[in-house]
Design an enzyme around this catalytic site. Structure first.
Site, short mmCIF file in Angstrom:
data_model
loop_
_atom_site.label_atom_id
_atom_site.label_comp_id
_atom_site.label_asym_id
_atom_site.label_seq_id
_atom_site.Cartn_x
_atom_site.Cartn_y
_atom_site.Cartn_z
N ARG A 72 23.73 27.69 41.98
CA ARG A 72 23.04 27.42 43.42
C ARG A 72 21.60 28.02 43.59
O ARG A 72 20.63 27.63 43.94
CB ARG A 72 23.86 28.01 44.40
CG ARG A 72 23.30 27.57 45.86
CD ARG A 72 24.31 27.56 46.96
NE ARG A 72 24.70 29.13 47.00
CZ ARG A 72 25.54 29.62 47.96
NH1 ARG A 72 26.03 29.02 48.82
NH2 ARG A 72 25.91 31.00 47.94
N GLU B 200 26.66 24.89 61.20
CA GLU B 200 27.55 25.62 60.52
C GLU B 200 27.44 27.11 61.42
O GLU B 200 26.86 26.95 62.56
CB GLU B 200 27.21 26.04 59.13
CG GLU B 200 25.69 26.30 59.03
CD GLU B 200 25.31 26.68 57.57
OE1 GLU B 200 26.10 27.01 56.60
OE2 GLU B 200 24.03 26.66 57.34
N LYS C 236 18.84 28.36 49.80
CA LYS C 236 19.11 29.73 50.09
C LYS C 236 17.86 30.72 49.94
O LYS C 236 17.65 31.50 49.12
CB LYS C 236 20.33 30.48 49.46
CG LYS C 236 21.38 31.06 50.30
CD LYS C 236 22.63 31.32 49.59
CE LYS C 236 23.29 32.59 49.99
NZ LYS C 236 23.66 32.70 51.45
N1 PXG Z 1 25.97 29.13 55.48
C1 PXG Z 1 24.75 30.05 55.46
C2 PXG Z 1 23.76 29.97 56.14
C3 PXG Z 1 24.81 31.33 54.49
O1 PXG Z 1 23.93 32.03 54.37
C4 PXG Z 1 27.15 30.64 54.00
C5 PXG Z 1 26.98 29.33 54.86
C6 PXG Z 1 28.45 30.71 53.08
O2 PXG Z 1 28.29 30.34 51.64
P1 PXG Z 1 29.16 31.01 50.70
O3 PXG Z 1 28.47 30.51 49.23
O4 PXG Z 1 28.98 32.48 50.78
O5 PXG Z 1 30.38 30.46 50.91
C7 PXG Z 1 26.02 31.41 53.78
C8 PXG Z 1 26.20 32.74 53.09
C9 PXG Z 1 26.67 38.15 55.60
C10 PXG Z 1 25.92 37.07 54.80
O6 PXG Z 1 26.17 39.14 55.20
C11 PXG Z 1 25.87 35.67 54.40
C12 PXG Z 1 24.98 34.99 53.90
C13 PXG Z 1 23.76 35.27 53.80
C14 PXG Z 1 23.29 36.41 54.16
C15 PXG Z 1 24.20 37.29 54.74
O7 PXG Z 1 27.38 37.75 55.69
N2 PXG Z 1 25.13 33.63 53.22
#
Ligand code: PXG
Length: 288
Positions: free
Chosen positions: A50, A182, A149
């Site tokens: 990713r 989301e 991201k």
């Molecule tokens: N949506 C967004 C916008 C994200 O940033 C997810 C979904 C979940 O994706 P994953 O691949 O982790 O299952 C994210 C995840 C935190 C944090 O502190 C999490 C994310 C980014 C920054 C902080 O919880 N990303």
């Protein structure tokens, strides 16, 4: 703590990035949040895949190969004696001039931080979350594509502040058409008549790695999974709802905008998937 920056390891206070780095000046960069469980880095290949996809989308040429990034992530965990932890991999556009043109940025910087994980309070999982829809919308595909991201998280940060101001831990973010996208840092699922539904990436959902893992676990459990456009009405009338993310894992949601979801308690399918997810994290991943 030992922090990886561009091929070298630095102690906490010596780990520094220039004030001329465009990651700081413009949020010009990308990142990944990764978990380690039981001495293994969970879904590492998928996270690096990713990262490459995000890099391609912003025309950033990663200065390390896929294999080198995997190795450096594992090595950073090893040097920090991480068995269970959180890894933040950040790639900035690098040092340039004060102007926004990245032409002058000669080399992107790769930063890897491996730390202990700060777990969410157990009540979140036991009782489930009360969440609200917020005014700030998820990014438009034609602006900053929400699949990237990137280091530009202000939309999501504003949504988080709005949720907090409304007395909630997490927000439901909608897209410009009013469909559910989301949470601020997690994907959203509902359960209806024994099957799962989650917003598609075309509605503004990140290609979440936990999201994909949950889809696979649900399919293995014989549950149907679809990716339709969902409205708030669909959430309110769901039997169960939960959020997924690397940090949060799977968190039940029991109230949305004042509407009680299902029985008002975390649902049986949510619980089952939580267990399956925990089990998978214990046995798979890249060994540290
Ligand atoms: N949506 C967004 C916008 C994200 O940033 C997810 C979904 C979940 O994706 P994953 O691949 O982790 O299952 C994210 C995840 C935190 C944090 O502190 C999490 C994310 C980014 C920054 C902080 O919880 N990303």
């Amino acid at each position: 703590m030992k922090i990886f920056i561009d091929g070298k390891f630095y102690r906490d206070r010596a780990a520094k990035i220039s004030v001329f780095d465009h990651g700081l000046l413009y949020g010009d960069g990308i990142f990944e949040g990764i978990r380690a469980y039981n001495g293994r880095v969970f879904k590492l290949k998928e996270h690096i895949d990713r990262l490459f996809a995000s890099a391609k989308a912003i025309l950033l040429k990663l200065p390390m190969t896929h294999a080198e990034l995997m190795r450096a992530t594992v090595e950073t965990c090893r040097r920090n004696k991480i068995r269970d932890g959180y890894v933040r991999l950040v790639v900035t556009r690098g040092i340039g001039s004060l102007g926004l043109n990245p032409k002058g940025c000669k080399r992107p910087s790769v930063i890897i931080i491996a730390d202990r994980i700060q777990l969410y309070p157990p009540e979140f999982y036991q009782r489930g979350l009360d969440i609200i829809t917020v005014p700030t919308l998820r990014n438009l595909h034609g602006a900053l594509n929400p699949a990237i991201k990137s280091l530009n998280y202000l939309n999501n940060i504003l949504a988080k502040i709005e949720a907090n101001n409304g007395g909630c831990e997490e927000a439901v973010m909608l897209n410009a058409e009013g469909y559910v996208a989301e949470g601020t840092g997690d994907n959203l699922f509902i359960v209806r008549n024994g099957a799962l539904a989650t917003p598609p990436p075309s509605a503004g959902a990140l290609y979440g790695i936990t999201r994909q893992t949950v889809i696979e676990l649900a399919q293995q459990a014989g549950l149907g999974v679809s990716e339709p456009n969902l409205t708030r009405y669909d959430l309110f009338n769901a039997d169960e709802c939960f959020l997924t993310g690397t940090g949060a894992e799977i968190v039940p949601v029991v109230k949305i905008d004042g509407r009680v979801i299902g029985s008002g308690r975390p649902g049986a399918i949510t619980r089952r998937l939580e267990e399956d997810y925990r089990a998978l994290t214990k046995i798979s991943g890249e060994p540290i």
